[in-house]
Design a protein around this motif. Structure first.
Motif, PDB file in Angstrom:
ATOM      1  N   ARG A   1      12.091  19.705   8.246  1.00 16.37           N
ATOM      2  CA  ARG A   1      12.169  17.864   8.668  1.00 16.37           C
ATOM      3  C   ARG A   1      12.055  17.648   7.492  1.00 16.37           C
ATOM      4  O   ARG A   1      12.125  17.635   6.348  1.00 16.37           O
ATOM      5  N   ASN A   2      13.172  15.981   7.203  1.00 19.86           N
ATOM      6  CA  ASN A   2      12.707  15.325   6.363  1.00 19.86           C
ATOM      7  C   ASN A   2      11.881  13.522   6.039  1.00 19.86           C
ATOM      8  O   ASN A   2      12.431  12.970   6.770  1.00 19.86           O
ATOM      9  N   LEU A   3      10.806  14.064   5.099  1.00 14.88           N
ATOM     10  CA  LEU A   3       9.761  13.333   5.535  1.00 14.88           C
ATOM     11  C   LEU A   3      10.278  11.594   5.160  1.00 14.88           C
ATOM     12  O   LEU A   3       9.848  10.819   5.736  1.00 14.88           O
ATOM     13  N   PRO A   4      10.533  12.057   3.853  1.00 12.14           N
ATOM     14  CA  PRO A   4      11.436  10.401   3.449  1.00 12.14           C
ATOM     15  C   PRO A   4      12.520   9.694   4.550  1.00 12.14           C
ATOM     16  O   PRO A   4      11.669   8.259   4.282  1.00 12.14           O
ATOM     17  N   GLN A   5      13.014  10.728   5.418  1.00 12.94           N
ATOM     18  CA  GLN A   5      13.818   9.880   5.476  1.00 12.94           C
ATOM     19  C   GLN A   5      12.800   9.191   7.158  1.00 12.94           C
ATOM     20  O   GLN A   5      12.963   8.195   8.056  1.00 12.94           O
TER      21      GLN A   5
ATOM     22  N   ALA B   1      10.945   5.751  -0.636  1.00 11.81           N
ATOM     23  CA  ALA B   1      10.051   7.251   0.088  1.00 11.81           C
ATOM     24  C   ALA B   1      10.955   7.804  -1.263  1.00 11.81           C
ATOM     25  O   ALA B   1      11.942   8.265  -1.042  1.00 11.81           O
ATOM     26  N   ARG B   2      10.022   9.388  -1.296  1.00 12.51           N
ATOM     27  CA  ARG B   2      10.520  10.446  -2.336  1.00 12.51           C
ATOM     28  C   ARG B   2       9.742  11.189  -2.160  1.00 12.51           C
ATOM     29  O   ARG B   2       8.575  11.113  -1.639  1.00 12.51           O
ATOM     30  N   GLU B   3      10.023  12.429  -2.684  1.00 10.50           N
ATOM     31  CA  GLU B   3       9.502  13.595  -2.715  1.00 10.50           C
ATOM     32  C   GLU B   3      10.210  14.628  -4.034  1.00 10.50           C
ATOM     33  O   GLU B   3      11.120  14.603  -4.460  1.00 10.50           O
ATOM     34  N   TYR B   4       8.995  15.225  -4.237  1.00 14.29           N
ATOM     35  CA  TYR B   4       8.980  16.221  -5.755  1.00 14.29           C
ATOM     36  C   TYR B   4       7.572  17.175  -5.463  1.00 14.29           C
ATOM     37  O   TYR B   4       7.016  16.881  -5.145  1.00 14.29           O
ATOM     38  N   GLY B   5       8.004  18.060  -6.578  1.00 12.73           N
ATOM     39  CA  GLY B   5       6.961  18.969  -6.656  1.00 12.73           C
ATOM     40  C   GLY B   5       6.006  18.619  -8.287  1.00 12.73           C
ATOM     41  O   GLY B   5       6.644  18.296  -8.629  1.00 12.73           O
ATOM     42  N   VAL B   6       4.818  19.028  -7.700  1.00 12.92           N
ATOM     43  CA  VAL B   6       3.878  18.797  -8.837  1.00 12.92           C
ATOM     44  C   VAL B   6       3.458  19.794  -9.280  1.00 12.92           C
ATOM     45  O   VAL B   6       2.027  19.599 -10.054  1.00 12.92           O
ATOM     46  N   GLY B   7       3.135  21.450  -9.167  1.00 12.28           N
ATOM     47  CA  GLY B   7       3.412  21.829 -10.066  1.00 12.28           C
ATOM     48  C   GLY B   7       4.571  22.880 -10.603  1.00 12.28           C
ATOM     49  O   GLY B   7       5.336  22.711 -10.847  1.00 12.28           O
TER      50      GLY B   7
ATOM     51  N   GLY C   1       1.027  -1.010   0.057  1.00 12.03           N
ATOM     52  CA  GLY C   1       0.295   0.415   0.346  1.00 12.03           C
ATOM     53  C   GLY C   1       0.376   1.246   0.085  1.00 12.03           C
ATOM     54  O   GLY C   1       2.173   1.099   0.129  1.00 12.03           O
ATOM     55  N   THR C   2       0.285   2.171  -0.511  1.00 12.76           N
ATOM     56  CA  THR C   2       0.933   3.953  -0.355  1.00 12.76           C
ATOM     57  C   THR C   2       0.223   4.949   0.768  1.00 12.76           C
ATOM     58  O   THR C   2      -0.654   4.051   0.686  1.00 12.76           O
ATOM     59  N   MET C   3       1.634   5.100   0.857  1.00 13.81           N
ATOM     60  CA  MET C   3       1.077   6.793   1.405  1.00 13.81           C
ATOM     61  C   MET C   3       1.380   7.501   0.948  1.00 13.81           C
ATOM     62  O   MET C   3       2.622   8.114   0.620  1.00 13.81           O
ATOM     63  N   LEU C   4       0.426   8.738   1.184  1.00 14.31           N
ATOM     64  CA  LEU C   4       0.607   9.694   0.232  1.00 14.31           C
ATOM     65  C   LEU C   4       0.922  11.732   1.213  1.00 14.31           C
ATOM     66  O   LEU C   4      -0.300  11.242   1.546  1.00 14.31           O
ATOM     67  N   ILE C   5       1.564  11.933   0.745  1.00 18.47           N
ATOM     68  CA  ILE C   5       1.401  13.053   1.657  1.00 18.47           C
ATOM     69  C   ILE C   5       1.594  14.636   0.758  1.00 18.47           C
ATOM     70  O   ILE C   5       2.742  14.390   0.359  1.00 18.47           O
TER      71      ILE C   5
ATOM     72  N   TRP D   1       3.723  20.327  -3.121  1.00 12.89           N
ATOM     73  CA  TRP D   1       4.991  19.326  -2.851  1.00 12.89           C
ATOM     74  C   TRP D   1       4.029  17.770  -2.228  1.00 12.89           C
ATOM     75  O   TRP D   1       3.142  18.056  -1.442  1.00 12.89           O
ATOM     76  N   VAL D   2       5.000  16.703  -2.537  1.00 15.06           N
ATOM     77  CA  VAL D   2       4.243  15.449  -2.335  1.00 15.06           C
ATOM     78  C   VAL D   2       5.431  14.050  -2.029  1.00 15.06           C
ATOM     79  O   VAL D   2       6.529  14.669  -2.253  1.00 15.06           O
ATOM     80  N   THR D   3       5.196  13.846  -0.990  1.00 18.67           N
ATOM     81  CA  THR D   3       6.418  12.791  -0.088  1.00 18.67           C
ATOM     82  C   THR D   3       5.258  11.438  -0.372  1.00 18.67           C
ATOM     83  O   THR D   3       3.431  11.053  -0.506  1.00 18.67           O
ATOM     84  N   LEU D   4       6.185  10.787  -1.170  1.00 24.70           N
ATOM     85  CA  LEU D   4       5.438   9.056  -1.221  1.00 24.70           C
ATOM     86  C   LEU D   4       6.311   8.153  -0.722  1.00 24.70           C
ATOM     87  O   LEU D   4       7.291   8.270  -0.395  1.00 24.70           O
ATOM     88  N   GLY D   5       5.622   7.270  -0.237  1.00 23.48           N
ATOM     89  CA  GLY D   5       6.067   5.125   0.280  1.00 23.48           C
ATOM     90  C   GLY D   5       5.176   4.121   0.218  1.00 23.48           C
ATOM     91  O   GLY D   5       3.913   4.242   0.126  1.00 23.48           O
TER      92      GLY D   5
END
Length: 377
Positions: free
Chosen positions: A339-343, A353-359, A300-304, A365-369
């Protein structure tokens, strides 16, 4: 992409409407003419010009702190910047100074506009309020976003926002991380599009749902999924349930702490947290992440989605973000952008776990894992 249809709400009294329209225009002026002038003077400074109008990157925390401290000192010497921040504060306070009295004048019409209407929709949502619920200490004394009494301080707040604050102020952008002219509904939908397309979503849990704003959009994307939203605020969930009954989203709203939910292990295909973690201290952030890991099914995925961290910001953006914590009743905002949410995700067990901008840049800003498919994966 379009936003879900909204029920027809009463028009605010002319005086309240005019006051909110003025605040919206002041916000736009602050975030265009004043901000542009301040930014030009900021980067005319030799030290700031050397850093450039670009993300600060993966520097050491101490170096980032030093840059932001120096950048703040430089910005606060610029009159256009000081007026920009003054007007942002005026708007933030005025939302409630103008909006609450206007909504009160329309109380009877508001309440009639969202009366329960369970017979018109095939989906039936539920609401669970815990009569013994105790608000966590980290939120109990906070008047979030300068709202008198906090989230539960005004029972018509959701309707006030939908009929007044949203059309006259928020839709114009120019506040916090949202650019002038940005479509915040489209932004939210764009964030939800980041859920991986290669799996089926039968059950989705939203942490900090604040009623139905995100859940309604999830219903658009996943018409047959079981959707559950949790929040600390009884008033937000009660208002969301009324909206659900009116709109037929068919979602299940609960008042519960996302650090310790009532959900079974491995139950959800995805968990979503939209604009939640910047309102939590570091230890709460980690505890919520661990609980979301527990209730996610393997794979499963967590989307922040939250404002981006310092390393994703330009020096002047960092100054503006850091201002929010002390000046818009966001006591954990400054901590959150450090903070470092992916960490943290990796530390509680998530993989990829990764993060990136979508705009256009770094917001949204999105963080996924993902939760590993099997133990030790």
């Amino acid at each position: 992409m379009t936003a879900p249809a909204r029920p027809q709400l009463p028009v605010l009294p002319q005086t309240g409407r005019a006051g909110l329209q003025f605040l919206g225009d002041l916000q736009v002026y602050s975030s265009t003419a004043l901000k542009d002038a301040a930014k030009a003077q900021f980067y005319a400074d030799e030290e700031m010009a050397a850093l450039g109008d670009q993300p600060m990157g993966d520097r050491q925390p101490e170096e980032l702190e030093a840059i932001v401290a120096k950048a703040t000192e430089k910005a606060e010497a610029i009159p256009a910047h000081r007026f920009n921040r003054l007007y942002q504060r005026v708007v933030a306070e005025g939302v409630y100074d103008r909006g609450i009295p206007a909504a009160e004048e329309k109380r009877a019409e508001y309440e009639a506009s969202i009366e329960d209407d369970p017979g018109n929709h095939p989906k039936a949502g539920t609401l669970t309020i815990d009569p013994d619920f105790k608000e966590p200490a980290y939120t109990s004394d906070v008047e979030w976003h300068l709202m008198p009494g906090g989230w539960d301080g005004f029972d018509l707040s959701m309707l006030m926002f939908m009929s007044g604050v949203m059309p006259y102020i928020f839709r114009k952008g120019g506040y916090a991380a949202v650019d002038v002219g940005a479509d915040i509904f489209a932004q939210r939908l764009t964030v939800l599009e980041q859920l991986p397309k290669d799996r089926e979503y039968k059950r989705i849990y939203e942490c900090g749902s604040g009623g139905t704003p995100t859940l309604g959009m999830l219903r658009q994307k996943f018409p047959d999924a079981e959707l559950v939203g949790a929040d600390l605020s009884a008033a937000m969930q009660q208002g969301g349930h009324k909206m659900d009954r009116k709109m037929g989203f068919g979602v299940h709203l609960k008042q519960e702490d996302c650090r310790n939910t009532s959900e079974p292990d491995g139950h959800y295909d995805a968990v979503v947290a939209y604009a939640v973690f910047h309102e939590t201290p570091d230890d709460v952030c980690r505890d919520i992440m661990a609980e979301m890991f527990r209730i996610l099914a393997p794979g499963g995925t967590m989307l922040i989605s939250d404002p981006g961290p310092f390393r994703a910001l330009t020096p002047y953006q960092a100054v503006l973000y850091d201002w929010e914590g002390d000046n818009r009743e966001e006591p954990y905002f400054s901590a959150s952008i450090r903070r470092n949410l992916p960490q943290i995700m990796r530390e509680v067990g998530f993989e990829n776990a990764r993060e990136y901008g979508v705009g256009n840049g770094n917001y949204p800003w999105v963080t996924l894992g993902q939760k590993p498919v099997s133990e030790g994966a």
